[in-house]
Design an enzyme around this catalytic site. Structure first.
Site, PDB file in Angstrom:
ATOM      1  N   ILE A   1       0.974  -1.288   0.029  1.00 58.31           N
ATOM      2  CA  ILE A   1       0.060  -0.133   0.098  1.00 58.31           C
ATOM      3  C   ILE A   1       0.840   1.139  -0.081  1.00 58.31           C
ATOM      4  CG2 ILE A   1      -1.983   1.178   1.159  1.00 58.31           C
ATOM      5  CD1 ILE A   1      -2.202  -1.632   2.732  1.00 58.31           C
TER       6      ILE A   1
ATOM      7  N   CYS B   1       1.039   5.385   3.577  1.00 59.56           N
ATOM      8  CA  CYS B   1       0.365   4.923   4.787  1.00 59.56           C
ATOM      9  C   CYS B   1       0.664   5.644   5.798  1.00 59.56           C
ATOM     10  CB  CYS B   1       0.829   3.287   4.949  1.00 59.56           C
ATOM     11  SG  CYS B   1       0.228   2.348   3.891  1.00 59.56           S
TER      12      CYS B   1
ATOM     13  N   SER C   1      -0.771   8.330   6.997  1.00 55.11           N
ATOM     14  CA  SER C   1      -2.108   9.049   7.510  1.00 55.11           C
ATOM     15  C   SER C   1      -3.142   8.662   6.757  1.00 55.11           C
ATOM     16  CB  SER C   1      -1.687  10.703   7.238  1.00 55.11           C
ATOM     17  OG  SER C   1      -1.583  10.988   5.936  1.00 55.11           O
TER      18      SER C   1
ATOM     19  N   GLY D   1      -4.886   5.553   3.737  1.00 59.19           N
ATOM     20  CA  GLY D   1      -3.774   4.679   3.549  1.00 59.19           C
ATOM     21  C   GLY D   1      -3.510   3.704   4.751  1.00 59.19           C
TER      22      GLY D   1
ATOM     23  N   SER E   1     -11.515   8.959  -6.921  1.00 55.70           N
ATOM     24  CA  SER E   1     -12.280   9.903  -6.007  1.00 55.70           C
ATOM     25  C   SER E   1     -13.681  10.037  -7.054  1.00 55.70           C
ATOM     26  CB  SER E   1     -11.439  11.032  -5.945  1.00 55.70           C
ATOM     27  OG  SER E   1     -12.461  12.075  -5.523  1.00 55.70           O
TER      28      SER E   1
ATOM     29  N   TYR F   1      -6.774  19.079  -9.689  1.00 49.57           N
ATOM     30  CA  TYR F   1      -6.866  17.659  -8.894  1.00 49.57           C
ATOM     31  C   TYR F   1      -7.956  16.746  -9.673  1.00 49.57           C
ATOM     32  CZ  TYR F   1      -8.351  14.336  -5.281  1.00 49.57           C
ATOM     33  OH  TYR F   1      -8.653  13.024  -4.564  1.00 49.57           O
TER      34      TYR F   1
HETATM   35  P1  NAD Z   1      -4.044  12.188   3.495  1.00 47.87           P
HETATM   36  O1  NAD Z   1      -3.105  13.224   3.002  1.00 47.87           O
HETATM   37  O2  NAD Z   1      -4.187  11.839   4.888  1.00 47.87           O
HETATM   38  O3  NAD Z   1      -3.018  10.930   2.854  1.00 47.87           O
HETATM   39  C1  NAD Z   1      -2.256  10.820   1.678  1.00 47.87           C
HETATM   40  C2  NAD Z   1      -1.223  10.222   1.770  1.00 47.87           C
HETATM   41  O4  NAD Z   1      -0.475   9.831   0.671  1.00 47.87           O
HETATM   42  C3  NAD Z   1      -0.246  10.851   2.761  1.00 47.87           C
HETATM   43  O5  NAD Z   1       0.287  10.055   4.005  1.00 47.87           O
HETATM   44  C4  NAD Z   1       0.920  11.347   2.041  1.00 47.87           C
HETATM   45  O6  NAD Z   1       2.065  11.521   2.795  1.00 47.87           O
HETATM   46  C5  NAD Z   1       1.205  10.480   0.957  1.00 47.87           C
HETATM   47  N1  NAD Z   1       1.884  10.736  -0.058  1.00 47.87           N
HETATM   48  C6  NAD Z   1       1.718  12.239  -0.980  1.00 47.87           C
HETATM   49  N2  NAD Z   1       2.657  12.043  -1.782  1.00 47.87           N
HETATM   50  C7  NAD Z   1       3.438  10.891  -1.877  1.00 47.87           C
HETATM   51  C8  NAD Z   1       4.384  10.492  -2.357  1.00 47.87           C
HETATM   52  N3  NAD Z   1       4.957  11.133  -3.491  1.00 47.87           N
HETATM   53  N4  NAD Z   1       5.151   9.152  -2.136  1.00 47.87           N
HETATM   54  C9  NAD Z   1       4.271   8.241  -1.275  1.00 47.87           C
HETATM   55  N5  NAD Z   1       3.194   8.787  -0.498  1.00 47.87           N
HETATM   56  C10 NAD Z   1       2.941  10.087  -0.633  1.00 47.87           C
HETATM   57  O7  NAD Z   1      -5.148  12.183   2.625  1.00 47.87           O
HETATM   58  P2  NAD Z   1      -6.155  10.744   2.314  1.00 47.87           P
HETATM   59  O8  NAD Z   1      -7.631  11.454   2.193  1.00 47.87           O
HETATM   60  O9  NAD Z   1      -5.846   9.679   3.231  1.00 47.87           O
HETATM   61  O10 NAD Z   1      -5.922  10.624   0.712  1.00 47.87           O
HETATM   62  C11 NAD Z   1      -5.620   9.115   0.268  1.00 47.87           C
HETATM   63  C12 NAD Z   1      -6.123   8.975  -1.078  1.00 47.87           C
HETATM   64  O11 NAD Z   1      -7.512   9.300  -1.082  1.00 47.87           O
HETATM   65  C13 NAD Z   1      -5.588   9.938  -2.011  1.00 47.87           C
HETATM   66  O12 NAD Z   1      -5.419   9.539  -3.345  1.00 47.87           O
HETATM   67  C14 NAD Z   1      -6.947  11.231  -2.058  1.00 47.87           C
HETATM   68  O13 NAD Z   1      -6.834  11.488  -3.512  1.00 47.87           O
HETATM   69  C15 NAD Z   1      -7.970  10.078  -2.139  1.00 47.87           C
HETATM   70  N6  NAD Z   1      -9.140  10.648  -1.823  1.00 47.87           N
HETATM   71  C16 NAD Z   1      -9.329  11.596  -0.702  1.00 47.87           C
HETATM   72  C17 NAD Z   1     -10.549  11.982  -0.594  1.00 47.87           C
HETATM   73  C18 NAD Z   1     -10.875  12.757   1.014  1.00 47.87           C
HETATM   74  O14 NAD Z   1     -12.058  13.529   0.895  1.00 47.87           O
HETATM   75  N7  NAD Z   1      -9.913  12.882   1.843  1.00 47.87           N
HETATM   76  C19 NAD Z   1     -11.780  11.780  -1.175  1.00 47.87           C
HETATM   77  C20 NAD Z   1     -11.590  10.826  -2.243  1.00 47.87           C
HETATM   78  C21 NAD Z   1     -10.278  10.317  -2.861  1.00 47.87           C
END
Ligand code: NAD
Length: 313
Positions: free
Chosen positions: A7, A10, A12, A15, A140, A153
């Site tokens: 995965i 991870c 936060s 993940g 998303s 985005y």
């Molecule tokens: P988040 O910011 O908590 O998690 C994103 C994670 O990706 C973070 O741990 C960050 O450090 C990591 N990351 C960023 N760039 C990276 C890189 N270059 N290499 C490795 N890791 C990297 O936010 P989240 O909401 O848990 O997002 C996870 C996924 O879910 C994302 O793809 C996001 O687009 C998607 N998503 C989120 C939402 C929402 O509303 N939060 C909705 C739909 C989809």
């Protein structure tokens, strides 16, 4: 035997929760390789994993924006054998495009789009040889439906949807599964990080009307929408587990039945007018009545649409 699950992202949010949920599987069916850019940020995950850490869950560094990091990480997996790849890492970007540099936009594409492509390119050849595997992509609802002021985005998630929809056909020939997960709003640091960034923005080169539409019209209704329909990372982790445990996983998996009518608008009118006009009305005409709008949406979500989402409950 155990399935090896790798995965991305991870440290936060979603993940972290997927990693913990799979590592704590009662039947211990998964060997979870939880990866993150910077292992210094491992504490929250390690704490949440509890006993599973060191048993069904291990950590590896991985930056999806670096070819070297991706290769090194996969090389350090035993026999490069990954049964399930979960592409979760992603970054958001919010605001009027006039105030966003092309460099910033490229960074979003390098993570959300090329990050996934890098991972798939590295893992797919081994899956093809074994004629098995499952690739999961955290897309998303914004991968299916444009949302104002999330232009870049949204584009990065659309790009991934298009890439994967194309890939799915040849992967099927190799018995490799490919599943997209399309959450609506989820309460994570994602939201917080974006709001912090917005607070810092001074909108260079943006006219006063646009700044007002963004700050005074879009942002409050966006917060309302998060409030009214936001899911938790646990919800998304449960949906993801359902997808990987399904005998015949679907290609697209919306997780939020409240959002389904919004996505359905697009497929109900192929000219695009219905969805653009509805979004316009939601934003500029019903803004202060967002809660009523949300209630109407709830009513619209008939059981037929509900069945089309992956339900975490
Ligand atoms: P988040 O910011 O908590 O998690 C994103 C994670 O990706 C973070 O741990 C960050 O450090 C990591 N990351 C960023 N760039 C990276 C890189 N270059 N290499 C490795 N890791 C990297 O936010 P989240 O909401 O848990 O997002 C996870 C996924 O879910 C994302 O793809 C996001 O687009 C998607 N998503 C989120 C939402 C929402 O509303 N939060 C909705 C739909 C989809």
């Amino acid at each position: 035997g155990q399935k090896v699950v790798l995965i991305t992202g991870c440290s936060s949010g979603i993940g972290l929760r997927i990693a913990v949920t799979l590592a704590k599987d009662e039947k211990q069916r998964y060997h979870v390789i939880a990866t993150m850019r910077d292992l210094k940020k491992k504490d929250k995950l390690v704490e949440a994993a509890g006993d599973a850490y060191g048993k069904t869950l291990m950590l590896l560094p991985l930056d999806v924006c670096s070819d070297d990091s991706v290769r090194q990480c996969v090389n350090s997996v035993k026999d490069r054998h990954i049964d399930i790849l979960i592409n979760n890492a992603g970054v958001g970007l919010l605001g009027p495009v006039e105030s966003i540099s092309i460099e910033e936009m490229k960074r979003v594409f390098d993570t959300n789009f090329f990050g996934v492509v890098r991972m798939i390119k590295e893992v797919m050849p081994d899956m093809k040889k074994r004629r098995s595997g499952h690739i999961v992509v955290m897309s998303s609802v914004m991968g299916l439906q444009g949302v104002v002021f999330n232009d870049v985005y949204t584009a990065s998630k659309f790009a991934m949807e298009g890439f994967c929809e194309s890939m799915a056909v040849q992967l099927m020939k190799f018995s490799i599964r490919l599943s997209m997960i399309e959450p609506g709003p989820v309460h994570t640091e994602f939201e917080t990080k974006m709001m912090e960034n917005v607070a810092k923005m001074d909108f260079p080169g943006v006219d006063a009307d646009t700044v007002r539409y963004f700050k005074d019209v879009y942002l409050p209704s966006s917060i309302d929408i998060f409030e009214a329909m936001g899911q938790t990372p646990e919800d998304i982790a449960k949906c993801t587990k359902m997808v990987i445990e399904s005998d015949s996983p679907r290609f697209r998996n919306l997780t939020n039945s409240l959002y389904t009518p919004i996505v359905a608008l697009k497929y109900a009118d192929e000219t695009g007018g219905l969805s653009v006009n509805t979004f316009y009305n939601l934003l500029f005409n019903f803004g202060p009545l967002m809660h009523i709008t949300m209630s109407i949406l709830k009513c619209l979500t008939c059981s037929c649409l509900r069945r089309r989402t992956i339900s975490p409950n």
